[in-house]
Scaffold this active site. Sequence first.
Site, PDB file in Angstrom:
ATOM      1  N   GLY A   1     -13.237  21.542 -25.231  1.00  0.00           N
ATOM      2  CA  GLY A   1     -12.550  22.654 -24.572  1.00  0.00           C
ATOM      3  C   GLY A   1     -12.656  23.933 -25.390  1.00  0.00           C
TER       4      GLY A   1
ATOM      5  N   ARG B   1      -1.018  28.101 -15.138  1.00  0.00           N
ATOM      6  CA  ARG B   1      -0.604  26.815 -14.556  1.00  0.00           C
ATOM      7  C   ARG B   1       0.836  26.425 -14.896  1.00  0.00           C
ATOM      8  NH1 ARG B   1      -6.054  26.215 -16.036  1.00  0.00           N
ATOM      9  NH2 ARG B   1      -7.345  25.437 -14.322  1.00  0.00           N
TER      10      ARG B   1
ATOM     11  N   ARG C   1     -16.529  21.497 -19.326  1.00  0.00           N
ATOM     12  CA  ARG C   1     -17.257  21.130 -18.112  1.00  0.00           C
ATOM     13  C   ARG C   1     -18.122  22.275 -17.596  1.00  0.00           C
ATOM     14  NH1 ARG C   1     -11.929  19.584 -14.947  1.00  0.00           N
ATOM     15  NH2 ARG C   1     -11.405  21.474 -16.081  1.00  0.00           N
TER      16      ARG C   1
ATOM     17  N   TYR D   1       6.580  18.752 -26.503  1.00  0.00           N
ATOM     18  CA  TYR D   1       7.356  17.777 -25.720  1.00  0.00           C
ATOM     19  C   TYR D   1       6.848  16.355 -25.868  1.00  0.00           C
ATOM     20  CZ  TYR D   1       3.656  19.217 -22.397  1.00  0.00           C
ATOM     21  OH  TYR D   1       2.463  19.541 -21.814  1.00  0.00           O
TER      22      TYR D   1
HETATM   23  C1  HXC Z   1       0.054  18.963  -7.763  1.00  0.00           C
HETATM   24  C2  HXC Z   1      -2.188  18.982  -8.269  1.00  0.00           C
HETATM   25  C3  HXC Z   1      -2.072  20.277  -8.798  1.00  0.00           C
HETATM   26  C4  HXC Z   1      -0.785  20.908  -8.772  1.00  0.00           C
HETATM   27  C5  HXC Z   1      -4.142  19.634  -8.976  1.00  0.00           C
HETATM   28  N1  HXC Z   1      -3.479  18.639  -8.399  1.00  0.00           N
HETATM   29  N2  HXC Z   1      -3.306  20.658  -9.228  1.00  0.00           N
HETATM   30  N3  HXC Z   1      -1.135  18.336  -7.764  1.00  0.00           N
HETATM   31  N4  HXC Z   1       0.231  20.194  -8.251  1.00  0.00           N
HETATM   32  N5  HXC Z   1      -0.607  22.122  -9.261  1.00  0.00           N
HETATM   33  C6  HXC Z   1      -4.015  17.375  -7.930  1.00  0.00           C
HETATM   34  C7  HXC Z   1      -5.080  17.595  -6.844  1.00  0.00           C
HETATM   35  O1  HXC Z   1      -4.468  17.767  -5.576  1.00  0.00           O
HETATM   36  C8  HXC Z   1      -5.892  16.299  -6.931  1.00  0.00           C
HETATM   37  O2  HXC Z   1      -5.265  15.230  -6.289  1.00  0.00           O
HETATM   38  C9  HXC Z   1      -5.852  15.989  -8.414  1.00  0.00           C
HETATM   39  O3  HXC Z   1      -4.742  16.705  -8.981  1.00  0.00           O
HETATM   40  C10 HXC Z   1      -7.100  16.443  -9.144  1.00  0.00           C
HETATM   41  O4  HXC Z   1      -7.285  17.818  -8.864  1.00  0.00           O
HETATM   42  P1  HXC Z   1      -8.726  18.494  -8.933  1.00  0.00           P
HETATM   43  O5  HXC Z   1      -8.552  19.948  -8.747  1.00  0.00           O
HETATM   44  O6  HXC Z   1      -9.674  17.789  -8.017  1.00  0.00           O
HETATM   45  O7  HXC Z   1      -9.142  18.077 -10.412  1.00  0.00           O
HETATM   46  P2  HXC Z   1     -10.036  18.777 -11.466  1.00  0.00           P
HETATM   47  O8  HXC Z   1     -11.014  19.719 -10.806  1.00  0.00           O
HETATM   48  O9  HXC Z   1     -10.552  17.720 -12.320  1.00  0.00           O
HETATM   49  O10 HXC Z   1      -9.015  19.728 -12.277  1.00  0.00           O
HETATM   50  C11 HXC Z   1      -8.121  19.193 -13.220  1.00  0.00           C
HETATM   51  C12 HXC Z   1      -6.802  19.963 -13.280  1.00  0.00           C
HETATM   52  C13 HXC Z   1      -7.048  21.486 -13.401  1.00  0.00           C
HETATM   53  C14 HXC Z   1      -6.005  19.404 -14.441  1.00  0.00           C
HETATM   54  C15 HXC Z   1      -6.030  19.696 -11.979  1.00  0.00           C
HETATM   55  O11 HXC Z   1      -5.809  22.161 -13.471  1.00  0.00           O
HETATM   56  C16 HXC Z   1      -7.903  21.841 -14.589  1.00  0.00           C
HETATM   57  O12 HXC Z   1      -9.149  21.829 -14.503  1.00  0.00           O
HETATM   58  N6  HXC Z   1      -7.301  22.167 -15.750  1.00  0.00           N
HETATM   59  C17 HXC Z   1      -8.022  22.463 -16.997  1.00  0.00           C
HETATM   60  C18 HXC Z   1      -7.377  23.540 -17.807  1.00  0.00           C
HETATM   61  C19 HXC Z   1      -5.901  23.429 -18.036  1.00  0.00           C
HETATM   62  O13 HXC Z   1      -5.184  22.737 -17.269  1.00  0.00           O
HETATM   63  N7  HXC Z   1      -5.402  24.142 -19.033  1.00  0.00           N
HETATM   64  C20 HXC Z   1      -3.990  24.166 -19.381  1.00  0.00           C
HETATM   65  C21 HXC Z   1      -3.733  23.340 -20.560  1.00  0.00           C
HETATM   66  S1  HXC Z   1      -2.267  23.956 -21.231  1.00  0.00           S
HETATM   67  P3  HXC Z   1      -5.639  14.760  -4.772  1.00  0.00           P
HETATM   68  O14 HXC Z   1      -4.881  13.491  -4.585  1.00  0.00           O
HETATM   69  O15 HXC Z   1      -5.172  15.867  -3.882  1.00  0.00           O
HETATM   70  O16 HXC Z   1      -7.125  14.576  -4.734  1.00  0.00           O
HETATM   71  C22 HXC Z   1      -1.301  22.785 -21.828  1.00  0.00           C
HETATM   72  C23 HXC Z   1      -0.120  23.413 -22.503  1.00  0.00           C
HETATM   73  C24 HXC Z   1       1.078  22.559 -22.617  1.00  0.00           C
HETATM   74  O17 HXC Z   1      -1.551  21.623 -21.777  1.00  0.00           O
HETATM   75  C25 HXC Z   1       2.258  23.227 -23.272  1.00  0.00           C
HETATM   76  C26 HXC Z   1       2.609  24.605 -22.868  1.00  0.00           C
HETATM   77  C27 HXC Z   1       3.827  25.151 -23.529  1.00  0.00           C
HETATM   78  P1  NAP Z   2      -7.342  26.289 -21.649  1.00  0.00           P
HETATM   79  O1  NAP Z   2      -7.913  27.599 -22.029  1.00  0.00           O
HETATM   80  O2  NAP Z   2      -7.200  25.962 -20.223  1.00  0.00           O
HETATM   81  O3  NAP Z   2      -8.195  25.179 -22.393  1.00  0.00           O
HETATM   82  C1  NAP Z   2      -8.495  23.929 -21.878  1.00  0.00           C
HETATM   83  C2  NAP Z   2      -9.972  23.669 -22.110  1.00  0.00           C
HETATM   84  O4  NAP Z   2     -10.258  22.307 -21.838  1.00  0.00           O
HETATM   85  C3  NAP Z   2     -10.873  24.515 -21.216  1.00  0.00           C
HETATM   86  O5  NAP Z   2     -11.851  25.155 -22.004  1.00  0.00           O
HETATM   87  C4  NAP Z   2     -11.517  23.496 -20.294  1.00  0.00           C
HETATM   88  O6  NAP Z   2     -12.842  23.886 -19.983  1.00  0.00           O
HETATM   89  C5  NAP Z   2     -11.474  22.245 -21.151  1.00  0.00           C
HETATM   90  N1  NAP Z   2     -11.514  21.027 -20.363  1.00  0.00           N
HETATM   91  C6  NAP Z   2     -10.696  20.666 -19.352  1.00  0.00           C
HETATM   92  N2  NAP Z   2     -11.058  19.496 -18.837  1.00  0.00           N
HETATM   93  C7  NAP Z   2     -12.120  19.091 -19.560  1.00  0.00           C
HETATM   94  C8  NAP Z   2     -12.944  17.939 -19.513  1.00  0.00           C
HETATM   95  N3  NAP Z   2     -12.726  16.975 -18.603  1.00  0.00           N
HETATM   96  N4  NAP Z   2     -13.965  17.825 -20.401  1.00  0.00           N
HETATM   97  C9  NAP Z   2     -14.177  18.804 -21.316  1.00  0.00           C
HETATM   98  N5  NAP Z   2     -13.435  19.899 -21.409  1.00  0.00           N
HETATM   99  C10 NAP Z   2     -12.413  20.060 -20.534  1.00  0.00           C
HETATM  100  O7  NAP Z   2      -5.880  26.118 -22.278  1.00  0.00           O
HETATM  101  P2  NAP Z   2      -5.345  26.327 -23.783  1.00  0.00           P
HETATM  102  O8  NAP Z   2      -4.043  26.971 -23.676  1.00  0.00           O
HETATM  103  O9  NAP Z   2      -6.381  26.947 -24.642  1.00  0.00           O
HETATM  104  O10 NAP Z   2      -5.095  24.818 -24.240  1.00  0.00           O
HETATM  105  C11 NAP Z   2      -5.808  24.250 -25.328  1.00  0.00           C
HETATM  106  C12 NAP Z   2      -5.032  23.075 -25.895  1.00  0.00           C
HETATM  107  O11 NAP Z   2      -3.788  23.520 -26.398  1.00  0.00           O
HETATM  108  C13 NAP Z   2      -4.710  21.991 -24.885  1.00  0.00           C
HETATM  109  O12 NAP Z   2      -4.797  20.726 -25.524  1.00  0.00           O
HETATM  110  C14 NAP Z   2      -3.281  22.264 -24.527  1.00  0.00           C
HETATM  111  O13 NAP Z   2      -2.608  21.128 -24.053  1.00  0.00           O
HETATM  112  C15 NAP Z   2      -2.761  22.732 -25.864  1.00  0.00           C
HETATM  113  N6  NAP Z   2      -1.532  23.525 -25.802  1.00  0.00           N
HETATM  114  C16 NAP Z   2      -1.566  24.787 -25.334  1.00  0.00           C
HETATM  115  C17 NAP Z   2      -0.398  25.529 -25.335  1.00  0.00           C
HETATM  116  C18 NAP Z   2      -0.375  26.950 -24.841  1.00  0.00           C
HETATM  117  O14 NAP Z   2       0.712  27.486 -24.642  1.00  0.00           O
HETATM  118  N7  NAP Z   2      -1.521  27.612 -24.659  1.00  0.00           N
HETATM  119  C19 NAP Z   2       0.802  24.979 -25.795  1.00  0.00           C
HETATM  120  C20 NAP Z   2       0.804  23.660 -26.251  1.00  0.00           C
HETATM  121  C21 NAP Z   2      -0.375  22.943 -26.262  1.00  0.00           C
HETATM  122  P3  NAP Z   2     -13.534  23.467 -18.590  1.00  0.00           P
HETATM  123  O15 NAP Z   2     -12.563  23.768 -17.516  1.00  0.00           O
HETATM  124  O16 NAP Z   2     -14.784  24.293 -18.552  1.00  0.00           O
HETATM  125  O17 NAP Z   2     -13.853  22.006 -18.719  1.00  0.00           O
END
Ligand code: HXC
Ligand code: NAP
Length: 286
Positions: free
Chosen positions: A16, A200, A41, A148
């Site tokens: 990532g 998100r 990805r 968390y």
């Molecule tokens: C309910 C949801 C949803 C939502 C997706 N789904 N978003 N359900 N609410 N908001 C469901 C879809 O309907 C689908 O189910 C299934 O999840 C998979 O969704 P896809 O879009 O097909 O999956 P994919 O393309 O693989 O995308 C994965 C993802 C997406 C996790 C849903 O958000 C993503 O690509 N995220 C990557 C980056 C990311 O999330 N970054 C944030 C990390 S921050 P069905 O049954 O309908 O097919 C973090 C910080 C934590 O972790 C702490 C912060 C303080």
């Molecule tokens: P982000 O920019 O959305 O980073 C997530 C990265 O993961 C993206 O580059 C995404 O790229 C990659 N990724 C997702 N699915 C993947 C897969 N299947 N294979 C390979 N790569 C994948 O969010 P971020 O805030 O920088 O988060 C980074 C890390 O910090 C995460 O572990 C998150 O849980 C943690 N974190 C973040 C926060 C915050 O406030 N920002 C707080 C606590 C923890 P692609 O979509 O191109 O795959």
Amino acid sequence: MFRIDLLKNKRVLITGGGTGLGKGMAERFLELGATVYICGRREEVLKQTAAELSGATRGTIHAVPCDVRNLASVETMMDDIWATAPLDILINNAAGNFIARTEELSPRAFESVIGIVLMGTLHATMACGRRWLKSTHPGTVLSISATYAPVGSAYVVPSAVSKAGVEALTRSLAVEWGNRGIRMNAIAPGPIPTQGAFSRLLPHPGLETLALDRNPLHRFGTVEELANLAAFLVSDGSAYINGEVIRMDGGEFLQGAGEFSSLGRVLTEEDWQAIKPKKSGPTSKN
Ligand code: HXC
Ligand code: NAP
């Protein structure tokens, strides 16, 4: 704050690494002399980040498209990297997350997040770990968790169960592999503005205000602060830190945990004055 050669000759993979915190760590590690591989990805995003960072920093960066949910893809990526030389450092940073009411989540929604966060971390850790153990090459794994993980959190349940697993993996392998030169640690950051996370998890300005109010420092963390802590934890200077999860959240977790922590926001100056014991006259001697 670091010697410019802190990570010289270190080869690092950041999952990532094309966006957000991963990109920030890539930039910092390059500045400190590392050779950096980033995977994700979306190939275009990776290429763009690699082009941007290779122009601005002195290290070497490689972009490798790979979905960490897919073990075969992870193994192929590792084979390709190892064909040049072994990695020294793995950063498990890739994640998926979103807020939702848990009863409304489909099985695919659970699978999606657990697949990226927990299975992706397992795939990358095992792929590196097995190679390191086989060749007695030392290695360091740093995973990015969330505050968390040890207590759980409503509305991000797939992420919470996955990050808890990542922390269990970190602590378990720190012991199992520690005597063979492999170090395992994690960082649990509080909120740090990135497009991926904030779009998100804090989709309303009101939620950002709420998050700021929960924090004693009344601000979010920065990508640079996270990258500096990561640089220290993967450097040889922290060689005796093994099996730790370091929270980096300005004290937010503790503020939430303390029974009386919210009083500072609730009680007024008049309230505090009223609570103080009343000054009375001289006390008797007994
Ligand atoms: C309910 C949801 C949803 C939502 C997706 N789904 N978003 N359900 N609410 N908001 C469901 C879809 O309907 C689908 O189910 C299934 O999840 C998979 O969704 P896809 O879009 O097909 O999956 P994919 O393309 O693989 O995308 C994965 C993802 C997406 C996790 C849903 O958000 C993503 O690509 N995220 C990557 C980056 C990311 O999330 N970054 C944030 C990390 S921050 P069905 O049954 O309908 O097919 C973090 C910080 C934590 O972790 C702490 C912060 C303080
Ligand atoms: P982000 O920019 O959305 O980073 C997530 C990265 O993961 C993206 O580059 C995404 O790229 C990659 N990724 C997702 N699915 C993947 C897969 N299947 N294979 C390979 N790569 C994948 O969010 P971020 O805030 O920088 O988060 C980074 C890390 O910090 C995460 O572990 C998150 O849980 C943690 N974190 C973040 C926060 C915050 O406030 N920002 C707080 C606590 C923890 P692609 O979509 O191109 O795959």
